[in-house]
Design a protein around this motif. Sequence first.
Motif, PDB file in Angstrom:
ATOM      1  N   LEU A 186       4.731  13.251 -18.212  1.00  0.00           N
ATOM      2  CA  LEU A 186       5.471  12.893 -19.426  1.00  0.00           C
ATOM      3  C   LEU A 186       5.783  14.096 -20.309  1.00  0.00           C
ATOM      4  CD1 LEU A 186       3.683   9.569 -20.476  1.00  0.00           C
ATOM      5  CD2 LEU A 186       5.878   9.841 -19.300  1.00  0.00           C
ATOM      6  N   TYR A 231       3.262   1.629 -27.552  1.00  0.00           N
ATOM      7  CA  TYR A 231       4.119   2.640 -26.915  1.00  0.00           C
ATOM      8  C   TYR A 231       5.585   2.214 -27.011  1.00  0.00           C
ATOM      9  CZ  TYR A 231       5.867   5.967 -23.463  1.00  0.00           C
ATOM     10  OH  TYR A 231       6.567   6.978 -22.838  1.00  0.00           O
ATOM     11  N   GLY A 240       3.581  14.128 -24.056  1.00  0.00           N
ATOM     12  CA  GLY A 240       2.897  13.026 -23.392  1.00  0.00           C
ATOM     13  C   GLY A 240       1.544  13.449 -22.839  1.00  0.00           C
ATOM     14  N   GLY A 276       5.268   5.573 -19.156  1.00  0.00           N
ATOM     15  CA  GLY A 276       4.450   5.615 -20.365  1.00  0.00           C
ATOM     16  C   GLY A 276       3.744   4.310 -20.637  1.00  0.00           C
TER      17      GLY A 276
END
Length: 302
Positions: A116, A34, A120, A55
């Motif tokens: 997100l 990530y 996301g 995240g």
Amino acid sequence: MSVNQALHIRTLPEPAAMLRLIKPITWFPPMWAYLCGVISSGVAPAGHWGMILLGVVLAGPIVCGMSQAANDWCDRHVDAINEPDRPIPSGRIPGRWGLWIALTMTVLSLLVGWQLGPWGFGATVVGVLAAWAYSAEPIRMKRSGIWGPGLVGLSYESLPWFTGAAVLSAGAPSWPVVIVALIYGIGAHGIMTLNDFKALEGDRQMGVNSLPVTMGPARAARLACWVMGLPQLGVIVLLLAWDRPLHAAAIAAVLAAQIWAMRVLLTDPKGRAPWYNGTGVTLYVGGMMIAAFAIRTLEVLP
């Protein structure tokens, strides 16, 4: 069963066993991937630290932890053979608590992923579906030594890399980001094959056709080395084509060190697999970050 045994039957899981169930040691690869996505996006992190931190937590403790809990629940019969001291077969997580933990973390994954944004959240849905498809019947892709490790490699490396770049960019990442993330995810198939060595006996008895079971440890290890090495060679060629010779040279040096480690691995594949997972894999993910910094400096190519 004696009165003393009946009195000691556990009805609630041990807190330490719950932590072991979600395996913190496995969180690093998707968290790192990530961050590679964040770096490769080319977006300055200032003003985005909350999204970056969220995240990272989502990729590691939540989604990866959920996938480990789901896998242990679905593998409880195999683990009773391979590793009977694991939380579920040992009884430290009793009854159906393993399933409830995995399902609760699935819901938590989706709730956090929603924060997100659409990219996301979409990636989180894909990650959750992949985790259950890998472990659970009737799909249970881990029965295949080809599709199982492939799915995990893409889920651990490519998907979080893509997600980090998409979240920071607030849109689809550039195609160099997508290509390099995909290449490293493909290479991770070899890492997952080596990880299967620890479950060799149980997999053989329970009909899980991992490559160490179907090919034998020596041939499976050689194939894993090629699968890990060739994609990195592809990244080196791409970086040279994109006029990033210093980054390409750095990844070539990392690959050369891995080749040395692979030679050591092949002297005793089953015994050396844990050592390689700590040595060669560290070099592999180091190359990922080098590639992320190289891509960061690229303009979007036509």
